[in-house]
Design a protein around this motif. Sequence first.
Motif, PDB file in Angstrom:
ATOM      1  N   VAL A  36       0.822  -1.207   0.000  1.00 33.81           N
ATOM      2  CA  VAL A  36       0.000   0.000   0.000  1.00 33.81           C
ATOM      3  C   VAL A  36       0.855   1.256   0.000  1.00 33.81           C
ATOM      4  O   VAL A  36       2.033   1.236   0.376  1.00 33.81           O
ATOM      5  CB  VAL A  36      -0.953   0.014   1.216  1.00 33.81           C
ATOM      6  CG1 VAL A  36      -1.930  -1.144   1.157  1.00 33.81           C
ATOM      7  CG2 VAL A  36      -0.184   0.008   2.527  1.00 33.81           C
ATOM      8  N   GLY A  37       0.223   2.345  -0.410  1.00 30.93           N
ATOM      9  CA  GLY A  37       0.873   3.654  -0.374  1.00 30.93           C
ATOM     10  C   GLY A  37      -0.179   4.737  -0.310  1.00 30.93           C
ATOM     11  O   GLY A  37      -1.331   4.540  -0.725  1.00 30.93           O
ATOM     12  N   CYS A  38       0.204   5.881   0.235  1.00 32.98           N
ATOM     13  CA  CYS A  38      -0.668   7.049   0.268  1.00 32.98           C
ATOM     14  C   CYS A  38       0.141   8.247  -0.206  1.00 32.98           C
ATOM     15  O   CYS A  38       1.366   8.217  -0.185  1.00 32.98           O
ATOM     16  CB  CYS A  38      -1.222   7.282   1.669  1.00 32.98           C
ATOM     17  SG  CYS A  38       0.032   7.506   2.940  1.00 32.98           S
ATOM     18  N   ASN A  39      -0.569   9.271  -0.637  1.00 31.07           N
ATOM     19  CA  ASN A  39       0.167  10.439  -1.099  1.00 31.07           C
ATOM     20  C   ASN A  39       0.769  11.195   0.086  1.00 31.07           C
ATOM     21  O   ASN A  39       0.204  11.247   1.168  1.00 31.07           O
ATOM     22  CB  ASN A  39      -0.693  11.352  -1.984  1.00 31.07           C
ATOM     23  CG  ASN A  39      -2.006  11.792  -1.396  1.00 31.07           C
ATOM     24  OD1 ASN A  39      -2.649  11.076  -0.630  1.00 31.07           O
ATOM     25  ND2 ASN A  39      -2.439  12.984  -1.762  1.00 31.07           N
ATOM     26  N   VAL A  40       1.960  11.721  -0.152  1.00 32.09           N
ATOM     27  CA  VAL A  40       2.715  12.446   0.867  1.00 32.09           C
ATOM     28  C   VAL A  40       3.166  13.760   0.239  1.00 32.09           C
ATOM     29  O   VAL A  40       4.045  13.777  -0.618  1.00 32.09           O
ATOM     30  CB  VAL A  40       3.944  11.637   1.347  1.00 32.09           C
ATOM     31  CG1 VAL A  40       4.720  12.416   2.393  1.00 32.09           C
ATOM     32  CG2 VAL A  40       3.517  10.275   1.885  1.00 32.09           C
ATOM     33  N   GLU A  52       0.324   5.713  -5.597  1.00 35.31           N
ATOM     34  CA  GLU A  52       0.752   4.576  -6.407  1.00 35.31           C
ATOM     35  C   GLU A  52       2.263   4.386  -6.332  1.00 35.31           C
ATOM     36  O   GLU A  52       2.747   3.258  -6.210  1.00 35.31           O
ATOM     37  CB  GLU A  52       0.341   4.764  -7.883  1.00 35.31           C
ATOM     38  CG  GLU A  52      -1.139   4.933  -8.099  1.00 35.31           C
ATOM     39  CD  GLU A  52      -1.615   6.380  -8.057  1.00 35.31           C
ATOM     40  OE1 GLU A  52      -2.629   6.672  -8.711  1.00 35.31           O
ATOM     41  OE2 GLU A  52      -0.984   7.220  -7.375  1.00 35.31           O
ATOM     42  N   ALA A  53       3.000   5.492  -6.374  1.00 30.33           N
ATOM     43  CA  ALA A  53       4.463   5.421  -6.292  1.00 30.33           C
ATOM     44  C   ALA A  53       4.894   4.858  -4.944  1.00 30.33           C
ATOM     45  O   ALA A  53       5.844   4.068  -4.866  1.00 30.33           O
ATOM     46  CB  ALA A  53       5.079   6.795  -6.526  1.00 30.33           C
ATOM     47  N   GLY A  54       4.200   5.236  -3.879  1.00 31.89           N
ATOM     48  CA  GLY A  54       4.518   4.710  -2.554  1.00 31.89           C
ATOM     49  C   GLY A  54       4.282   3.215  -2.452  1.00 31.89           C
ATOM     50  O   GLY A  54       5.094   2.483  -1.883  1.00 31.89           O
ATOM     51  N   ALA A  55       3.168   2.745  -3.021  1.00 26.96           N
ATOM     52  CA  ALA A  55       2.868   1.309  -3.000  1.00 26.96           C
ATOM     53  C   ALA A  55       3.906   0.535  -3.806  1.00 26.96           C
ATOM     54  O   ALA A  55       4.378  -0.523  -3.381  1.00 26.96           O
ATOM     55  CB  ALA A  55       1.467   1.050  -3.541  1.00 26.96           C
ATOM     56  N   ILE A  56       4.286   1.078  -4.959  1.00 26.11           N
ATOM     57  CA  ILE A  56       5.282   0.416  -5.803  1.00 26.11           C
ATOM     58  C   ILE A  56       6.642   0.399  -5.109  1.00 26.11           C
ATOM     59  O   ILE A  56       7.348  -0.610  -5.133  1.00 26.11           O
ATOM     60  CB  ILE A  56       5.342   1.082  -7.185  1.00 26.11           C
ATOM     61  CG1 ILE A  56       4.049   0.776  -7.950  1.00 26.11           C
ATOM     62  CG2 ILE A  56       6.564   0.619  -7.971  1.00 26.11           C
ATOM     63  CD1 ILE A  56       3.852   1.602  -9.205  1.00 26.11           C
ATOM     64  N   PRO A  79     -14.042   8.757 -10.094  1.00 25.39           N
ATOM     65  CA  PRO A  79     -12.775   8.050  -9.882  1.00 25.39           C
ATOM     66  C   PRO A  79     -11.602   8.817 -10.498  1.00 25.39           C
ATOM     67  O   PRO A  79     -11.711   9.353 -11.600  1.00 25.39           O
ATOM     68  CB  PRO A  79     -12.999   6.719 -10.595  1.00 25.39           C
ATOM     69  CG  PRO A  79     -14.483   6.509 -10.524  1.00 25.39           C
ATOM     70  CD  PRO A  79     -15.054   7.894 -10.707  1.00 25.39           C
ATOM     71  N   VAL A  80     -10.507   8.878  -9.753  1.00 28.22           N
ATOM     72  CA  VAL A  80      -9.314   9.602 -10.192  1.00 28.22           C
ATOM     73  C   VAL A  80      -8.330   8.622 -10.816  1.00 28.22           C
ATOM     74  O   VAL A  80      -7.976   7.615 -10.209  1.00 28.22           O
ATOM     75  CB  VAL A  80      -8.653  10.330  -8.998  1.00 28.22           C
ATOM     76  CG1 VAL A  80      -7.359  10.989  -9.421  1.00 28.22           C
ATOM     77  CG2 VAL A  80      -9.602  11.356  -8.433  1.00 28.22           C
ATOM     78  N   THR A  81      -7.893   8.926 -12.019  1.00 26.68           N
ATOM     79  CA  THR A  81      -6.914   8.072 -12.680  1.00 26.68           C
ATOM     80  C   THR A  81      -5.516   8.378 -12.149  1.00 26.68           C
ATOM     81  O   THR A  81      -5.251   9.495 -11.702  1.00 26.68           O
ATOM     82  CB  THR A  81      -6.924   8.288 -14.199  1.00 26.68           C
ATOM     83  OG1 THR A  81      -6.561   9.637 -14.473  1.00 26.68           O
ATOM     84  CG2 THR A  81      -8.285   7.994 -14.794  1.00 26.68           C
ATOM     85  N   PRO A  82      -4.617   7.409 -12.207  1.00 28.35           N
ATOM     86  CA  PRO A  82      -3.230   7.696 -11.830  1.00 28.35           C
ATOM     87  C   PRO A  82      -2.654   8.785 -12.747  1.00 28.35           C
ATOM     88  O   PRO A  82      -3.016   8.869 -13.933  1.00 28.35           O
ATOM     89  CB  PRO A  82      -2.519   6.358 -12.074  1.00 28.35           C
ATOM     90  CG  PRO A  82      -3.600   5.331 -11.947  1.00 28.35           C
ATOM     91  CD  PRO A  82      -4.825   5.990 -12.521  1.00 28.35           C
ATOM     92  N   CYS A  83      -1.776   9.607 -12.223  1.00 24.73           N
ATOM     93  CA  CYS A  83      -1.134  10.644 -13.032  1.00 24.73           C
ATOM     94  C   CYS A  83      -0.255   9.984 -14.091  1.00 24.73           C
ATOM     95  O   CYS A  83       0.008   8.772 -14.051  1.00 24.73           O
ATOM     96  CB  CYS A  83      -0.317  11.585 -12.145  1.00 24.73           C
ATOM     97  SG  CYS A  83       1.217  10.862 -11.502  1.00 24.73           S
ATOM     98  N   GLY A  84       0.245  10.755 -15.024  1.00 22.91           N
ATOM     99  CA  GLY A  84       1.082  10.213 -16.090  1.00 22.91           C
ATOM    100  C   GLY A  84       2.308   9.484 -15.577  1.00 22.91           C
ATOM    101  O   GLY A  84       2.646   8.399 -16.062  1.00 22.91           O
ATOM    102  N   GLY A  85       2.970  10.065 -14.597  1.00 25.50           N
ATOM    103  CA  GLY A  85       4.160   9.423 -14.040  1.00 25.50           C
ATOM    104  C   GLY A  85       3.838   8.092 -13.390  1.00 25.50           C
ATOM    105  O   GLY A  85       4.574   7.114 -13.524  1.00 25.50           O
ATOM    106  N   CYS A  86       2.708   8.023 -12.688  1.00 30.93           N
ATOM    107  CA  CYS A  86       2.329   6.765 -12.030  1.00 30.93           C
ATOM    108  C   CYS A  86       1.855   5.731 -13.041  1.00 30.93           C
ATOM    109  O   CYS A  86       2.031   4.532 -12.832  1.00 30.93           O
ATOM    110  CB  CYS A  86       1.283   7.021 -10.958  1.00 30.93           C
ATOM    111  SG  CYS A  86       2.022   7.782  -9.484  1.00 30.93           S
TER     112      CYS A  86
END
Length: 129
Positions: A36-40, A52-56, A79-86
Amino acid sequence: MSLKEAATKVRENAHVPYSKFKVGAAVRTASGAVFVGCNVENVAYPEGTCAEAGAIAAMVAAGETEIVEAYVIAGSPMPVTPCGGCRQKLAEFAKGDVPVTMATTGGREQKTTVGDLLPGVFSSAHMES
């Protein structure tokens, strides 16, 4: 624990003093493990980290490298899609047919695949001589 439950729970840990927009993500690996990950956020935008980056990052730190399913949840009207980088980060560790569920805290879900999120992905094949 389901990916939905894991992402929903970790979303509450998000550090979002600036945007107040909490996001949680959970990925399941080929072994069945869930990360899991959450935005920071960081006052020095854009130095924050996406959920998503945190979970990865947690997945890779644990020695896993293959995502077989992903779930992202946010408190938004749609629903929010992952950003381009994610999207690119997901594509690094997931095949194109891997399911991605994007959800709202209100219960709305949208299902897609990594390939549909990032058509024309830049991949390791582009690096071959």
